[in-house]
Design an enzyme around this catalytic site. Structure first.
Site, PDB file in Angstrom:
ATOM      1  N   GLU A  27       5.189   3.105  -0.473  1.00  0.00           N
ATOM      2  CA  GLU A  27       6.065   2.008  -0.050  1.00  0.00           C
ATOM      3  C   GLU A  27       5.393   1.148   1.012  1.00  0.00           C
ATOM      4  O   GLU A  27       5.576  -0.072   1.046  1.00  0.00           O
ATOM      5  CB  GLU A  27       7.395   2.565   0.457  1.00  0.00           C
TER       6      GLU A  27
ATOM      7  N   HIS B 212       3.370  -1.485  -0.534  1.00  0.00           N
ATOM      8  CA  HIS B 212       4.093  -2.713  -0.868  1.00  0.00           C
ATOM      9  C   HIS B 212       4.219  -3.624   0.356  1.00  0.00           C
ATOM     10  O   HIS B 212       4.125  -4.854   0.236  1.00  0.00           O
ATOM     11  CB  HIS B 212       5.491  -2.381  -1.397  1.00  0.00           C
TER      12      HIS B 212
ATOM     13  N   HIS C 145       2.787  -7.411   0.706  1.00  0.00           N
ATOM     14  CA  HIS C 145       3.604  -8.536   1.153  1.00  0.00           C
ATOM     15  C   HIS C 145       2.926  -9.259   2.299  1.00  0.00           C
ATOM     16  O   HIS C 145       2.878 -10.498   2.333  1.00  0.00           O
ATOM     17  CB  HIS C 145       4.983  -8.029   1.576  1.00  0.00           C
TER      18      HIS C 145
END
Length: 232
Positions: free
Chosen positions: A102, A105, A109
């Site tokens: 996670e 991610h 971003h």
């Protein structure tokens, strides 16, 4: 008649369901196995996530606890990384791996990773497609006439958008896992002998996305076969 009775295309739905069930069972089995293996550093998923984010200079992402089993996700709009019951306070190599994924991610971003941006742009269309594609096809099959072809084609196009979203998701997920594994090693969260165990967990999770794409492609093939058969 075929659609409402026995339809040979149902076999495509069955194959897709079997593929998805196998992938789901595999990720649960793999996660359960390595959730019982404590990491040598003893860091929890939340602590590992915080260390990874800090190492990448990311200080504007909050880490929150969310209820559920493997409901972990990164919310780019709110800049929040949410870790589930099985991850947040667990010190297992499986939990640390999921947390790192996670974080991958969040790093994507922060670095404007192109596939992630494309996927985010496709979210509204994919949501509409998942809600309206099959209803439009069903209505088209029921009403008949020239308008039915328009509705069926519109439903198919919307479902194509759903499939496209899932295809774009694949590189995003695989890349997040690669980033997470690399950072686990670089940040000293897992030792070399632990990384292969975590890699197995993330690989099993990634295969669920592959299974989802295959199942959706089979559904799309079924829609096309139904539409072609109706024209015939």
């Amino acid at each position: 008649m075929y659609f409402w009775g026995w339809d040979p295309t149902y076999i495509l739905v069955l194959i897709g369901a079997i593929i998805s069930m196998i992938a789901s069972a595999n990720v649960k089995s793999t996660y359960n196995k390595y959730s019982r293996v404590r990491s040598m550093t003893g860091l929890t998923g939340a602590e590992a996530a915080q260390r990874i984010l800090n190492s990448q200079g990311i200080y504007d992402v909050r880490i929150e606890h969310v209820s559920g089993q493997l409901t972990d996700h990164y919310d780019p709009r709110a800049h929040v990384l949410r870790l589930s019951d099985a991850t947040y306070a667990s010190t297992s190599v499986a939990a640390v791996g999921v947390a790192a994924h996670e974080c991958g991610h969040a790093v994507q971003h922060a670095q404007n990773y192109s596939p992630l941006s494309i996927r985010s742009a496709l979210v509204p269309v994919a949501n509409i497609g998942s809600s309206l594609s099959w209803p439009l096809v069903l209505i088209g099959l029921l009403i008949g006439g020239s308008a039915s072809n328009v509705l069926i084609q519109a439903g198919i196009l919307l479902f194509v958008a759903v499939v496209l979203f899932q295809v774009v998701t694949l590189p995003v997920e695989f890349n997040a896992s690669r980033r997470g594994l690399r950072l686990l090693g670089e940040c000293g969260i897992l030792y070399d002998q632990e990384l292969p165990q975590t890699r197995k967990v993330l690989k099993a999770a990634a295969l669920t996305y592959v299974a989802g794409v295959l199942a959706s492609l089979l559904q799309l093939l079924r829609l096309l076969m139904i539409a072609n058969r109706r024209r015939d």
